[in-house]
Design a protein around this motif. Structure first.
Motif, PDB file in Angstrom:
ATOM      1  N   ARG A 139     -37.422  51.546 -85.849  1.00 28.07           N
ATOM      2  CA  ARG A 139     -36.339  50.661 -86.560  1.00 28.07           C
ATOM      3  C   ARG A 139     -35.992  51.625 -87.794  1.00 28.07           C
ATOM      4  O   ARG A 139     -34.585  51.820 -87.909  1.00 28.07           O
ATOM      5  CB  ARG A 139     -37.110  49.432 -87.293  1.00 28.07           C
ATOM      6  N   TYR A 140     -36.837  52.525 -88.234  1.00 24.58           N
ATOM      7  CA  TYR A 140     -35.993  53.448 -89.353  1.00 24.58           C
ATOM      8  C   TYR A 140     -35.296  54.303 -88.947  1.00 24.58           C
ATOM      9  O   TYR A 140     -34.203  54.611 -89.243  1.00 24.58           O
ATOM     10  CB  TYR A 140     -37.287  53.901 -90.040  1.00 24.58           C
ATOM     11  N   ALA A 141     -35.722  54.890 -87.588  1.00 24.08           N
ATOM     12  CA  ALA A 141     -34.955  56.003 -87.093  1.00 24.08           C
ATOM     13  C   ALA A 141     -33.561  55.406 -86.656  1.00 24.08           C
ATOM     14  O   ALA A 141     -32.530  56.162 -86.600  1.00 24.08           O
ATOM     15  CB  ALA A 141     -35.834  56.567 -85.737  1.00 24.08           C
ATOM     16  N   HIS A 142     -33.549  54.061 -85.980  1.00 25.33           N
ATOM     17  CA  HIS A 142     -32.474  53.776 -85.642  1.00 25.33           C
ATOM     18  C   HIS A 142     -31.409  53.362 -86.777  1.00 25.33           C
ATOM     19  O   HIS A 142     -30.124  53.507 -86.707  1.00 25.33           O
ATOM     20  CB  HIS A 142     -32.369  52.462 -84.521  1.00 25.33           C
ATOM     21  N   LEU A 143     -31.797  53.014 -87.957  1.00 26.05           N
ATOM     22  CA  LEU A 143     -31.108  52.610 -89.092  1.00 26.05           C
ATOM     23  C   LEU A 143     -30.757  53.903 -89.626  1.00 26.05           C
ATOM     24  O   LEU A 143     -29.390  53.983 -90.108  1.00 26.05           O
ATOM     25  CB  LEU A 143     -32.018  51.977 -90.277  1.00 26.05           C
ATOM     26  N   GLN A 144     -31.453  55.145 -89.691  1.00 25.84           N
ATOM     27  CA  GLN A 144     -30.762  56.341 -89.788  1.00 25.84           C
ATOM     28  C   GLN A 144     -29.772  56.736 -89.087  1.00 25.84           C
ATOM     29  O   GLN A 144     -28.648  57.373 -89.743  1.00 25.84           O
ATOM     30  CB  GLN A 144     -31.921  57.515 -89.802  1.00 25.84           C
ATOM     31  N   GLN A 145     -29.755  56.641 -87.941  1.00 23.24           N
ATOM     32  CA  GLN A 145     -28.546  56.849 -86.945  1.00 23.24           C
ATOM     33  C   GLN A 145     -27.389  56.213 -87.012  1.00 23.24           C
ATOM     34  O   GLN A 145     -26.332  56.483 -87.226  1.00 23.24           O
ATOM     35  CB  GLN A 145     -29.177  56.736 -85.408  1.00 23.24           C
ATOM     36  N   LYS A 146     -27.692  54.749 -87.468  1.00 18.80           N
ATOM     37  CA  LYS A 146     -26.395  53.823 -87.735  1.00 18.80           C
ATOM     38  C   LYS A 146     -25.697  54.533 -88.987  1.00 18.80           C
ATOM     39  O   LYS A 146     -24.593  54.383 -89.045  1.00 18.80           O
ATOM     40  CB  LYS A 146     -26.793  52.512 -87.967  1.00 18.80           C
TER      41      LYS A 146
END
Length: 117
Positions: A57-64
């Motif tokens: 979830r954190y990694a996807h938020l970083q990507q967004k």
């Protein structure tokens, strides 16, 4: 960035980085510096027991976040270009008005000279 380079730059073993990449914790769209920072963060958090779900979830938020920042930068570059075009238009209009004013002054001078004759 390939795993070997990331391993050298982050200080994290390649086997762990392969695991993190397979777990979708290291998105490809990040810059090299962002990838190194994220890999180190993920490694530290995983080592202290943070679950893969939360790290994903954190990694996807970083990507967004990176995607949004890139979109904002593109929008600002477009706005800057449009402002530059408007500035050029205003500069041309000002030059035109100065020519009109000069022509008016020349016409008035010529009229005064004719009246004096």
């Amino acid at each position: 960035m390939d795993i070997e380079t990331l391993s050298k730059k982050s200080g994290i073993a390649k086997i762990k980085l392969d695991f993190y990449r397979d777990a979708d914790l290291l998105p490809d769209q990040l810059t090299d510096d962002q990838m190194i920072d994220l890999a180190q963060f993920v490694d530290q958090m995983y080592d202290v027991g943070i679950s893969l779900d939360k790290l994903q979830r954190y990694a996807h938020l970083q990507q967004k976040k990176c995607t949004i920042i890139d979109a904002q930068k593109a929008l600002l570059h477009t706005a800057l270009q449009q402002l530059a075009e408007k500035q050029d238009d205003l500069r041309l209009e000002l030059q035109h008005l100065e020519r009109v004013q000069t022509q008016k002054n020349d016409d008035e001078s010529e009229l005064q000279q004719l009246e004096q004759k």
